[in-house]
Scaffold this active site. Structure first.
Site, PDB file in Angstrom:
ATOM      1  N   GLU A 462      78.900  45.802 -54.958  1.00  0.00           N
ATOM      2  CA  GLU A 462      79.491  46.263 -56.217  1.00  0.00           C
ATOM      3  C   GLU A 462      80.943  46.672 -56.023  1.00  0.00           C
ATOM      4  O   GLU A 462      81.793  46.447 -56.882  1.00  0.00           O
ATOM      5  CB  GLU A 462      78.667  47.415 -56.816  1.00  0.00           C
ATOM      6  CG  GLU A 462      77.226  47.048 -57.183  1.00  0.00           C
ATOM      7  CD  GLU A 462      77.118  45.802 -58.062  1.00  0.00           C
ATOM      8  OE1 GLU A 462      78.070  45.499 -58.796  1.00  0.00           O
ATOM      9  OE2 GLU A 462      76.064  45.124 -57.987  1.00  0.00           O
ATOM     10  N   HIS A 465      83.232  43.776 -56.405  1.00  0.00           N
ATOM     11  CA  HIS A 465      83.592  43.526 -57.809  1.00  0.00           C
ATOM     12  C   HIS A 465      84.697  44.492 -58.240  1.00  0.00           C
ATOM     13  O   HIS A 465      85.623  44.126 -58.945  1.00  0.00           O
ATOM     14  CB  HIS A 465      82.384  43.761 -58.724  1.00  0.00           C
ATOM     15  CG  HIS A 465      81.358  42.666 -58.687  1.00  0.00           C
ATOM     16  ND1 HIS A 465      81.660  41.339 -58.900  1.00  0.00           N
ATOM     17  CD2 HIS A 465      80.007  42.710 -58.483  1.00  0.00           C
ATOM     18  CE1 HIS A 465      80.548  40.616 -58.827  1.00  0.00           C
ATOM     19  NE2 HIS A 465      79.533  41.423 -58.574  1.00  0.00           N
TER      20      HIS A 465
END
Ligand SMILES: [Zn+2]
Length: 673
Positions: A462, A465
């Site tokens: 994550e 991202h």
């Protein structure tokens, strides 16, 4: 008093925003945008980039900035009020979006800007226009009025049906509990899961323990519960969530699935595609449905033999034919025996806080960024932290929120979303801000949340991202950061980051034993690394099963009476699955990635981008994984460019050649033939 949602002067005012602000804010903003658009189109018969496109980019930025906290809060708080507010406002947003992309005058104005674009226009400017012209076409701008109206109507229905699909899963999961009288029935379960189950029972004034259907609990039972019956019970509950086989018919997603597929098919046909899979590829790196299917089958053909071997070894170890609810359990046991490694032992070393700190240190080492927590920012929950990010010169890059722990009502899974996008229009710049959300086990009285190594990998994923969102240098919101990136390449920065969670130096910075404070010992790490390939081929086959199911479903769907989603699933499983799933299994009904999220006919993107990610990491392995030059090239060519550049060109600029499949196979311990 002004509506706090419309105050975009700084971060969202989470302390002031409430559901009743949503509808008035959206209505007011969209009305103002409609007027602005008319004024822009009336103002000049020969608009250029600055007089037409830049103001529209500005409006898009403003709208997503107002909408972002709404969509975010309904996901992380999940209260009835937030959901209702979201559901009520969603149609306005969808209607306005379609209206924009079906606006012929606007399209003609873009065509004019495109023709008049000066020689020296930037690549980014050209891409903004190219994407806009593509999106006009994909929304049926050239269709007769009645078809355009139908397309718009379809988009509306899709948005609400997809939201209903997701809400059914949340409600069905939240409603399910299993009361346990005696702790001995939960033999094998790790302490964190037992503590959770006790707390849940106390919350409803019941004796004993209460199991819930959140992911950490489900995962703990599937991996550790000695009782095969208990594992099957949880498996059945999980794999029948929101289906005709579930406990409560009112959350059955069967009709939603049918409607979503029919609507997507109709929309795709209206704008000239044979099916939704083709429509989906119009904005992706892969060029044809055959290319995708061949890609998945090629990976499977390399992987199948290794996967069969893994299963045979596991069944020899268990000494019986395994069912789906046995795999994770025996796999964990075999891992303990073979590598003397257990998730629970590792968990003692990774508190969420130390993992986060080590991750930030890594970001500093690679990209020279500094990340500081900032305490005085209003958030939506006590678990949430806000961080500010600076570059090497001390200049502000942006910021992000983390919301790491599972709680009732919160959407399951882990994701990153945009809070504020980067823009630099007409001299006015805005720094990017994002949300990083996970569902790690909540901290208990004694400890911070303790993570498995898998959780650490998720956190790194994550954060990849997030870096993509934060480090962008693109000025135009529609192609800055993650926006406008070919969807099948979106997972490149995230899956790339996962690789660092398998490096000892990195993990040293991420670990500290819950009681002794000691970092991860080298021998334990070596065993972890040895175990990396264990089960990798089976896991790959499972992902290929999901991806092929999603893709074939959207490529083969036809609106006829007897079209059977489960029949396609059976065919795909016959090809990809190594274990037999029980007849009650309803994978589609809980598959929010493709029915509620953005992965429709795009789930293959995980594998597609993983090839890129593994191959990109290969460049770091060759140069030294902390090599600043390689990191700089990755940042410049991939992370900074957002959707401004053809991804294959960007990749070749970074790697010096096109991607190869070998690195991914090697990473999974699969011999490349
Ligand atoms: Zn991801």
């Amino acid at each position: 008093m002004t509506n706090p949602l419309l105050d975009t002067s700084s971060l969202p005012r989470f302390a002031d925003i409430s559901p009743e602000h949503v509808l008035p804010a959206l209505s007011e903003l969209i009305a103002a945008h409609r007027q602005k658009l008319d004024a822009l189109l009336d103002a000049s018969s020969h608009p250029d980039f600055d007089t037409l496109v830049a103001p529209l980019e500005e409006m898009e930025h403003e709208l997503s900035r107002v909408w972002s906290p709404v969509s975010h809060l309904q996901g992380v708080l999940g209260s009835r009020e937030w959901r209702d507010a979201y559901n009520a406002a969603l149609p306005l947003l969808t209607e306005y979006g379609t209206e924009l992309s079906q606006n012929v005058r606007l399209q003609q104005a873009y065509v004019g800007v495109d023709k008049g674009l000066p020689e020296n226009a930037s690549k980014a400017q050209k891409t903004v226009i190219e994407h806009a012209l593509r999106d006009f076409r994909l929304a049926g701008v050239d269709l007769p009025e009645s078809d355009k109206a139908r397309f718009k109507d379809i988009m509306q229905q899709l948005a609400s049906t997809q939201a209903a699909f997701e809400h059914n899963i949340q409600d069905a999961s939240d409603a399910w509990t299993l009361h346990i009288d005696d702790e001995s029935e939960l033999a094998g379960l790790p302490v964190h899961a037992l503590t959770r189950a006790k707390t849940e029972a106390q919350k409803c004034d019941r004796p004993g323990l209460l199991l819930t259907l959140d992911y950490p609990t489900y995962h703990a039972v599937m991996t550790h519960a000695e009782s095969r019956d208990l594992r099957e019970t949880l498996y059945q509950a999980w794999s029948t969530r929101a289906s005709d086989q579930g406990d409560n018919g009112s959350w059955d997603n069967s009709d939603n699935i049918e409607s979503i597929l029919a609507l997507r098919y109709e929309a795709a046909r209206l704008v000239g595609f044979d099916n939704y899979a083709e429509f989906s590829l119009a904005t992706k790196m892969a060029v044809s449905t055959d290319e995708v299917i061949n890609f998945l089958r090629d990976l499977a053909s390399h992987t199948r033999a290794s996967a069969r071997k893994e299963l045979a070894e596991l069944e020899a170890f268990a000494a019986f034919t395994l069912s789906p609810w046995d795999i994770a359990f025996y796999f964990e046991k075999l891992k303990q025996k073979k590598y003397s490694i257990s998730n629970e032992e590792l968990r003692q070393y990774f508190s969420a806080q130390t993992a986060v700190e080590g991750l930030f240190e890594l970001a500093g080492r690679l990209y020279g960024v500094t990340i500081n927590v900032q305490d005085d920012i209003a958030t939506w929950h006590d678990d949430v932290c806000y961080y500010t990010v600076y570059d090497e010169s001390g200049a502000l890059i942006g910021g992000f929120y983390t919301d790491l722990y599972a709680r009732s009502g919160k959407r399951s899974g882990a994701w990153v979303d945009e809070c504020v996008g980067r823009k630099n229009l007409g001299g006015e710049a805005t720094s990017p801000v994002g949300y990083l959300v996970c569902n790690f086990p909540p901290p208990d009285d004694r400890h911070d949340s303790l993570l498995t190594h898998d959780d650490v990998v998720t956190l790194f994923h994550e954060f990849g991202h997030m870096l993509h969102h934060l480090l962008t240098r693109i000025d135009y919101p529609s192609i800055a950061g993650i926006n406008g990136v070919a969807w099948d390449a979106v997972e490149l920065p995230s899956q790339f980051m996962e690789n660092f969670a398998w490096n000892y130096d990195v993990l040293l910075g991420c670990s500290s034993h819950a009681t002794t404070g000691e970092p991860l010992p080298r021998p334990l790490f070596d065993r972890l690394l040895d175990s990396r390939h264990a089960g990798a081929a089976m896991a790959m086959m499972r992902q290929l099963e999901f991806a092929l199911f999603d893709f074939r479903l959207h490529a083969e769907y036809e609106p006829r009476q007897n079209f059977d989603v489960l029949e396609i699933l059976d065919k795909v499983r016959a090809e990809m699955s190594l274990v037999v799933h029980p007849a009650y299994n309803r994978l589609p009904h809980g598959f929010s990635h493709i029915f509620a999220g953005g992965y429709a006919a795009g789930y293959y993107s995980y594998k597609w981008a993983e090839v890129l990610a593994a191959d990109a990491f290969g460049a770091f392995e060759e140069a030294g994984i902390f090599d600043r030059e390689t990191a700089k090239r990755f940042r410049n060519e991939i992370l900074e460019v957002g959707g401004s550049r053809d991804i294959m060109q960007a990749y070749v600029a970074f790697r010096g050649r096109k991607p190869k499949i070998d690195a991914l196979l090697r990473q999974n311990g699969i011999a490349c033939t």
